[in-house]
Design a protein around this motif. Structure first.
Motif, PDB file in Angstrom:
ATOM      1  N   GLY A  79       1.008  -1.013  -0.133  1.00 35.85           N
ATOM      2  CA  GLY A  79      -0.182  -0.310  -0.417  1.00 35.85           C
ATOM      3  C   GLY A  79       0.886   1.345   0.335  1.00 35.85           C
ATOM      4  O   GLY A  79       0.414   2.049   0.263  1.00 35.85           O
ATOM      5  N   GLY A  81       2.567   3.368  -2.273  1.00 33.24           N
ATOM      6  CA  GLY A  81       2.251   3.270  -3.831  1.00 33.24           C
ATOM      7  C   GLY A  81       0.744   4.549  -3.282  1.00 33.24           C
ATOM      8  O   GLY A  81       0.642   5.575  -3.903  1.00 33.24           O
ATOM      9  N   THR A  82      -0.264   2.921  -3.094  1.00 40.98           N
ATOM     10  CA  THR A  82      -1.550   4.327  -3.120  1.00 40.98           C
ATOM     11  C   THR A  82      -1.211   5.140  -2.256  1.00 40.98           C
ATOM     12  O   THR A  82      -2.126   6.183  -2.539  1.00 40.98           O
ATOM     13  CB  THR A  82      -1.884   3.052  -2.650  1.00 40.98           C
ATOM     14  OG1 THR A  82      -1.586   1.837  -3.238  1.00 40.98           O
ATOM     15  CG2 THR A  82      -3.609   3.740  -2.828  1.00 40.98           C
ATOM     16  N   LEU A 102       0.279  12.601 -14.431  1.00 38.39           N
ATOM     17  CA  LEU A 102       2.113  11.719 -13.820  1.00 38.39           C
ATOM     18  C   LEU A 102       2.520  11.468 -15.732  1.00 38.39           C
ATOM     19  O   LEU A 102       1.105  11.463 -16.894  1.00 38.39           O
ATOM     20  CB  LEU A 102       1.548  10.798 -13.556  1.00 38.39           C
ATOM     21  CG  LEU A 102       1.251   9.456 -13.630  1.00 38.39           C
ATOM     22  CD1 LEU A 102       1.472   8.459 -14.234  1.00 38.39           C
ATOM     23  CD2 LEU A 102       0.232   9.176 -12.516  1.00 38.39           C
ATOM     24  N   VAL A 103       3.297  11.002 -16.490  1.00 39.36           N
ATOM     25  CA  VAL A 103       3.721  10.572 -17.044  1.00 39.36           C
ATOM     26  C   VAL A 103       4.784   9.365 -17.136  1.00 39.36           C
ATOM     27  O   VAL A 103       5.676   8.864 -16.161  1.00 39.36           O
ATOM     28  CB  VAL A 103       4.791  11.577 -17.975  1.00 39.36           C
ATOM     29  CG1 VAL A 103       4.860  11.061 -19.298  1.00 39.36           C
ATOM     30  CG2 VAL A 103       4.173  12.468 -18.315  1.00 39.36           C
ATOM     31  N   ALA A 111       2.757  -0.199 -14.269  1.00 36.22           N
ATOM     32  CA  ALA A 111       2.142   1.736 -13.418  1.00 36.22           C
ATOM     33  C   ALA A 111       0.651   1.541 -14.340  1.00 36.22           C
ATOM     34  O   ALA A 111      -0.171   2.085 -13.960  1.00 36.22           O
ATOM     35  CB  ALA A 111       2.920   2.324 -14.145  1.00 36.22           C
ATOM     36  N   ARG A 113      -1.829  -0.382 -15.789  1.00 38.27           N
ATOM     37  CA  ARG A 113      -2.850  -0.860 -14.835  1.00 38.27           C
ATOM     38  C   ARG A 113      -3.108  -0.622 -13.346  1.00 38.27           C
ATOM     39  O   ARG A 113      -3.403   0.148 -12.201  1.00 38.27           O
ATOM     40  CB  ARG A 113      -1.910  -2.679 -14.096  1.00 38.27           C
ATOM     41  CG  ARG A 113      -2.657  -3.020 -13.285  1.00 38.27           C
ATOM     42  CD  ARG A 113      -2.086  -4.108 -13.108  1.00 38.27           C
ATOM     43  NE  ARG A 113      -2.916  -5.805 -12.292  1.00 38.27           N
ATOM     44  CZ  ARG A 113      -3.635  -5.062 -10.688  1.00 38.27           C
ATOM     45  NH1 ARG A 113      -2.823  -4.432 -10.027  1.00 38.27           N
ATOM     46  NH2 ARG A 113      -4.214  -5.924  -9.841  1.00 38.27           N
ATOM     47  N   PHE A 114      -1.367  -0.274 -12.369  1.00 40.34           N
ATOM     48  CA  PHE A 114      -1.538   0.334 -10.848  1.00 40.34           C
ATOM     49  C   PHE A 114      -2.359   2.327 -10.783  1.00 40.34           C
ATOM     50  O   PHE A 114      -3.268   1.891 -10.345  1.00 40.34           O
ATOM     51  CB  PHE A 114      -0.432   0.523 -10.502  1.00 40.34           C
ATOM     52  CG  PHE A 114       0.112   1.534  -9.605  1.00 40.34           C
ATOM     53  CD1 PHE A 114      -0.452   0.763  -8.155  1.00 40.34           C
ATOM     54  CD2 PHE A 114       0.630   2.420  -9.176  1.00 40.34           C
ATOM     55  CE1 PHE A 114      -0.112   1.739  -6.659  1.00 40.34           C
ATOM     56  CE2 PHE A 114       1.146   3.187  -8.506  1.00 40.34           C
ATOM     57  CZ  PHE A 114       0.580   3.088  -6.789  1.00 40.34           C
ATOM     58  N   ARG A 118      -6.501   2.958  -9.354  1.00 38.66           N
ATOM     59  CA  ARG A 118      -5.894   4.540  -8.616  1.00 38.66           C
ATOM     60  C   ARG A 118      -7.333   5.841  -8.726  1.00 38.66           C
ATOM     61  O   ARG A 118      -7.245   6.204  -8.482  1.00 38.66           O
ATOM     62  CB  ARG A 118      -4.955   4.408  -7.883  1.00 38.66           C
ATOM     63  CG  ARG A 118      -4.211   3.791  -7.140  1.00 38.66           C
ATOM     64  CD  ARG A 118      -3.609   3.529  -7.017  1.00 38.66           C
ATOM     65  NE  ARG A 118      -3.201   2.106  -6.247  1.00 38.66           N
ATOM     66  CZ  ARG A 118      -3.840   0.574  -6.830  1.00 38.66           C
ATOM     67  NH1 ARG A 118      -3.430   0.286  -7.606  1.00 38.66           N
ATOM     68  NH2 ARG A 118      -3.126  -0.340  -5.757  1.00 38.66           N
TER      69      ARG A 118
HETATM   70  C1  LIG Z   1       4.310   1.103  -8.859  1.00 35.98           C
HETATM   71  C2  LIG Z   1       4.459   1.301  -7.501  1.00 35.98           C
HETATM   72  C3  LIG Z   1       4.879   2.573  -6.824  1.00 35.98           C
HETATM   73  C4  LIG Z   1       3.419   0.563  -6.794  1.00 35.98           C
HETATM   74  O1  LIG Z   1       3.819   0.949  -5.459  1.00 35.98           O
HETATM   75  P1  LIG Z   1       3.324  -0.110  -4.339  1.00 35.98           P
HETATM   76  O2  LIG Z   1       3.857   0.266  -3.366  1.00 35.98           O
HETATM   77  O3  LIG Z   1       3.404  -1.977  -4.701  1.00 35.98           O
HETATM   78  O4  LIG Z   1       1.273   0.249  -4.736  1.00 35.98           O
HETATM   79  P2  LIG Z   1       0.500  -0.448  -3.508  1.00 35.98           P
HETATM   80  O5  LIG Z   1       1.456  -1.655  -2.905  1.00 35.98           O
HETATM   81  O6  LIG Z   1      -0.218   0.357  -3.198  1.00 35.98           O
HETATM   82  O7  LIG Z   1      -0.133  -1.467  -5.051  1.00 35.98           O
HETATM   83  C5  LIG Z   1       0.194  -2.328  -5.681  1.00 35.98           C
HETATM   84  C6  LIG Z   1      -0.678  -3.559  -6.140  1.00 35.98           C
HETATM   85  O8  LIG Z   1       0.086  -4.157  -6.614  1.00 35.98           O
HETATM   86  C7  LIG Z   1      -0.528  -5.184  -6.139  1.00 35.98           C
HETATM   87  N1  LIG Z   1       0.902  -5.999  -5.618  1.00 35.98           N
HETATM   88  C8  LIG Z   1       2.169  -5.242  -5.658  1.00 35.98           C
HETATM   89  N2  LIG Z   1       3.171  -6.608  -5.235  1.00 35.98           N
HETATM   90  C9  LIG Z   1       3.062  -7.319  -4.767  1.00 35.98           C
HETATM   91  C10 LIG Z   1       2.967  -8.018  -4.235  1.00 35.98           C
HETATM   92  N3  LIG Z   1       4.666  -8.759  -4.411  1.00 35.98           N
HETATM   93  N4  LIG Z   1       2.266  -9.715  -4.232  1.00 35.98           N
HETATM   94  C11 LIG Z   1       0.770  -9.268  -4.512  1.00 35.98           C
HETATM   95  N5  LIG Z   1       0.105  -7.885  -4.989  1.00 35.98           N
HETATM   96  C12 LIG Z   1       1.006  -7.346  -4.869  1.00 35.98           C
HETATM   97  C13 LIG Z   1      -0.908  -4.667  -4.324  1.00 35.98           C
HETATM   98  O9  LIG Z   1      -1.377  -5.389  -3.760  1.00 35.98           O
HETATM   99  C14 LIG Z   1      -1.610  -3.827  -5.556  1.00 35.98           C
HETATM  100  O10 LIG Z   1      -2.788  -4.933  -5.788  1.00 35.98           O
HETATM  101  P3  LIG Z   1      -4.098  -3.383  -7.198  1.00 35.98           P
HETATM  102  O11 LIG Z   1      -3.816  -2.667  -7.593  1.00 35.98           O
HETATM  103  O12 LIG Z   1      -4.759  -4.514  -7.506  1.00 35.98           O
HETATM  104  O13 LIG Z   1      -4.629  -2.802  -5.464  1.00 35.98           O
HETATM  105  C15 LIG Z   1       5.849  -0.033  -7.546  1.00 35.98           C
HETATM  106  O14 LIG Z   1       5.545  -1.071  -8.193  1.00 35.98           O
HETATM  107  C16 LIG Z   1       6.819   0.816  -7.941  1.00 35.98           C
HETATM  108  O15 LIG Z   1       8.065   1.241  -7.465  1.00 35.98           O
HETATM  109  N6  LIG Z   1       7.349   0.123  -9.410  1.00 35.98           N
HETATM  110  C17 LIG Z   1       8.915   0.485  -9.907  1.00 35.98           C
HETATM  111  C18 LIG Z   1       8.440   2.150 -10.401  1.00 35.98           C
HETATM  112  C19 LIG Z   1       7.390   2.550 -10.864  1.00 35.98           C
HETATM  113  O16 LIG Z   1       7.146   1.790 -12.484  1.00 35.98           O
HETATM  114  N7  LIG Z   1       7.108   3.362 -11.130  1.00 35.98           N
HETATM  115  C20 LIG Z   1       6.010   4.155 -11.828  1.00 35.98           C
HETATM  116  C21 LIG Z   1       6.492   5.182 -12.895  1.00 35.98           C
HETATM  117  S1  LIG Z   1       4.847   6.407 -13.774  1.00 35.98           S
END
Ligand SMILES: CC(C)(COP(=O)(O)OP(=O)(O)OC[C@H]1O[C@@H](n2cnc3c(N)ncnc32)[C@H](O)[C@@H]1OP(=O)(O)O)[C@@H](O)C(=O)NCCC(=O)NCCS
Length: 160
Positions: A79, A81-82, A102-103, A111, A113-114, A118
């Motif tokens: 959570g 990222g959220t 954002l871009v 990303a 999907r994420f 949201r």
């Molecule tokens: C995109 C990013 C910021 C998300 O951060 P995060 O802390 O995982 O975000 P959250 O925990 O709030 O949510 C992640 C989602 O993936 C799921 N998820 C991610 N990793 C998981 C894991 N290892 N196991 C289970 N679920 C996972 C979460 O349950 C959630 O699912 P949902 O979208 O269906 O609700 C992170 O993946 C990241 O840093 N990516 C690389 C950098 C990047 O691409 N940044 C964005 C650039 S534009």
């Protein structure tokens, strides 16, 4: 993992933010839509458990728009990222912004999907924009780790 805290960045974080930029994004700068950002100079939020950083978001407010410039989480699925997006949404709202955006790039399917899950929607696609960005930031690879070309800018927005 204990509950994490979100706090605004301070000048003390500058070196740490630069380190994140170099390790995660290849250089201390971010180049998007022909603009160069130095995220260490931008406002932002960090997620921590104690002294351990779990995530980082930087943003830029210009006019009545707020752009998320970087977002990283190192403990995915908790959570972080959220929560960082929510912090940005709140700060943008308090600043009177009408749009949070954002871009990302065509290859970053996770990303896309994420952000859509949201509440962000696609607003612009700039075909082949990364070729221009690469002139200013040659560290941007031609392909990602999955072998997808890094080619187009995809802008996503949330109206506030
Ligand atoms: C995109 C990013 C910021 C998300 O951060 P995060 O802390 O995982 O975000 P959250 O925990 O709030 O949510 C992640 C989602 O993936 C799921 N998820 C991610 N990793 C998981 C894991 N290892 N196991 C289970 N679920 C996972 C979460 O349950 C959630 O699912 P949902 O979208 O269906 O609700 C992170 O993946 C990241 O840093 N990516 C690389 C950098 C990047 O691409 N940044 C964005 C650039 S534009």
């Amino acid at each position: 993992m204990p509950v994490f805290q979100i706090r605004p960045l301070t000048p003390v974080d500058c070196a740490w933010v630069n380190h994140v930029l170099v390790t995660e994004w290849g250089a201390e700068i971010v180049v998007v839509h022909h603009e160069t950002f130095h995220p260490a100079d931008l406002p932002g939020f960090a997620a921590f458990v104690g002294e351990e950083p779990l995530g980082l978001l930087t943003y830029n407010i210009s006019g009545n728009e707020c752009e998320i410039v970087t977002l990283n989480s190192w403990h995915e699925g908790l959570g972080v990222g959220t929560a960082l997006i929510e912090a940005a949404r709140q700060v943008a709202g308090r600043a009177g912004c009408g749009r949070l955006f954002l871009v990302t790039t065509n290859n970053n399917l996770y990303a896309l999907r994420f952000y859509q899950k949201r509440g962000f929607v696609l607003s612009t696609v700039r075909i082949n924009a990364i070729a221009e960005s690469r002139k200013l930031k040659p560290q941007i690879p031609l392909m990602d780790q999955d072998g997808l070309p890094i080619r187009d800018e995809i802008e996503l927005e949330m109206l506030l």
